[in-house]
Write an enzyme that holds these catalytic residues in place. Structure first.
Site, short mmCIF file in Angstrom:
data_model
loop_
_atom_site.label_atom_id
_atom_site.label_comp_id
_atom_site.label_asym_id
_atom_site.label_seq_id
_atom_site.Cartn_x
_atom_site.Cartn_y
_atom_site.Cartn_z
N CYS A 125 32.47 4.54 15.99
CA CYS A 125 32.72 4.65 14.56
C CYS A 125 32.42 6.06 14.06
O CYS A 125 31.30 6.55 14.23
CB CYS A 125 31.85 3.63 13.82
SG CYS A 125 31.86 3.83 12.03
N TRP A 129 30.08 -6.61 14.75
CA TRP A 129 29.36 -5.79 15.72
C TRP A 129 28.28 -6.62 16.42
O TRP A 129 27.56 -7.37 15.78
CB TRP A 129 28.72 -4.60 15.03
CG TRP A 129 29.66 -3.64 14.37
CD1 TRP A 129 29.80 -3.44 13.02
CD2 TRP A 129 30.58 -2.75 14.99
NE1 TRP A 129 30.75 -2.48 12.78
CE2 TRP A 129 31.25 -2.04 13.98
CE3 TRP A 129 30.91 -2.49 16.33
CZ2 TRP A 129 32.22 -1.09 14.25
CZ3 TRP A 129 31.89 -1.54 16.60
CH2 TRP A 129 32.53 -0.85 15.58
N VAL A 157 30.26 -6.07 7.25
CA VAL A 157 29.16 -5.70 8.15
C VAL A 157 29.55 -4.40 8.84
O VAL A 157 30.37 -4.39 9.75
CB VAL A 157 28.88 -6.82 9.17
CG1 VAL A 157 27.81 -6.37 10.16
CG2 VAL A 157 28.45 -8.09 8.46
N VAL A 165 28.60 -0.20 10.23
CA VAL A 165 27.66 0.76 10.79
C VAL A 165 27.97 2.11 10.15
O VAL A 165 29.12 2.35 9.76
CB VAL A 165 27.78 0.84 12.33
CG1 VAL A 165 27.19 -0.37 13.00
CG2 VAL A 165 29.24 1.03 12.77
N TYR A 208 42.80 6.55 8.17
CA TYR A 208 42.82 5.10 8.00
C TYR A 208 43.92 4.68 7.02
O TYR A 208 44.54 3.62 7.18
CB TYR A 208 41.46 4.61 7.51
CG TYR A 208 40.40 4.61 8.59
CD1 TYR A 208 40.14 3.46 9.34
CD2 TYR A 208 39.67 5.75 8.87
CE1 TYR A 208 39.18 3.46 10.34
CE2 TYR A 208 38.71 5.76 9.87
CZ TYR A 208 38.47 4.62 10.60
OH TYR A 208 37.53 4.63 11.59
#
Length: 320
Positions: free
Chosen positions: A65, A98, A132, A134, A196
């Site tokens: 990521c 994850w 969720v 990171v 993105y």
């Protein structure tokens, strides 16, 4: 290393499906990134709610990521590996999100014994139903998430932990902060998130607008880097960290997977020189795991790559 920490069961798309990013798609088909709910700050004096202390905080990251990779780079640049500990998740996620599994470059959560990163979110906010993501900055003392707001985490690592950091590095110097903030906003909107917007566009019009904006920004950055080693002359800053994580993934993933293919990074003389120069720094190159990057992107976006085939290439020489 022998461990007794539990791990998640293997990735199983048939049972759990694909992870769905809780993001809004605008009526025109363009991508809109979700909000990040936990936004507390770590400061040197604790005025942000949490005081910087060695051994108190833990990072949960994915090496795939780009948002998490920023924090990993800053931690390494400043030599904070013994001050802020870190766990790395499996780069491939099914519908559970994850997860912690044994594998090359990732492993169990030795701190809390979580098998899914979602457990950290639920420990912080019971019944949590948001995205969720990171990186996560976790506080051992209160046993909760301090922040999952990625722009704040790398800034706080760079500023709040200066007392324990490698001397001579200031990624967010006071005399440049206003200019860094302006550039960071542009790079985030048009480059970091711009790739993105290309990849997740759900209409031709949205894609066309996104790819045009992305390459206009890259063209400007190419010109800017003609006059100096870094984005701000000879001073390495937070802005370089933020741009670089996208450049590192550009030719390996974004050109093909996200259709950001007007030009490759290697087609830009100044950007390519700049990217390789940073890669030669162990904090950048040594924290970059192209296997994680490719497995994550090609393996977890079924609308874009439904067969989950991870390509062999491209073969890229990152040496100067």
């Amino acid at each position: 290393m022998t461990t007794t920490a539990p791990v998640a069961s293997p990735v199983d798309f048939a049972t759990y499906g694909d992870y769905t990013i809780k993001a809004a798609t605008r009526p025109d088909g363009s991508f809109e990134r979700p909000l990040y709910r936990f936004r507390d700050r770590v400061t040197a004096d604790g005025s942000g709610g949490y005081r910087a202390e060695p051994g108190r905080y833990h990072l949960y990251v994915s090496l795939a990521c780009p948002w998490a990779h920023r924090s990993v780079i800053v931690r390494a640049l400043l030599g904070l590996e013994d001050v802020v500990s870190m766990s790395v998740v499996d780069p491939v996620r099914d519908g559970r999100g994850w997860a912690f599994r044994e594998g090359p470059g990732h492993g169990p959560d030795e701190l809390n014994g979580f098998t899914l990163l979602r457990e950290a979110y639920e420990a912080t906010e019971p019944g949590y139903d948001g995205h969720v993501s990171v990186p996560v900055l976790w506080d051992r003392r209160t046993r909760r998430i301090v922040s999952n707001n990625f722009p704040d985490i790398s800034l706080d690592l760079g500023q709040a932990f200066a007392r324990w950091a490698r001397p001579g590095i200031d990624l967010y110097p006071e005399d440049l902060r206003g200019d860094i903030d302006v550039l960071n906003e542009r790079v985030y909107a048009d480059v970091n998130n711009g790739v993105y917007k290309c990849g997740f566009a759900e209409s031709q019009e949205a894609y066309d607008a996104a790819v045009t904006t992305l390459f206009a920004a890259l063209d400007e950055l190419e010109e800017r880097l003609g006059g100096g080693r870094y984005l701000f002359g000879d001073r390495l800053t937070e802005a370089d960290v933020r741009l670089w994580v996208t450049l590192a993934r550009f030719d390996a993933v974004y050109v093909t997977h996200f259709k950001a293919n007007l030009r490759r990074l290697s087609d830009y003389p100044n950007l390519w020189r700049y990217a390789r120069d940073l890669y030669a720094n162990p904090a950048f190159g040594g924290t970059t795991n192209f296997a994680h990057i490719k497995r994550h992107y090609y393996g977890t976006h079924p609308k874009i790559n439904p067969l989950r085939i991870v390509p062999a290439g491209p073969v890229i020489d990152w040496s100067l």
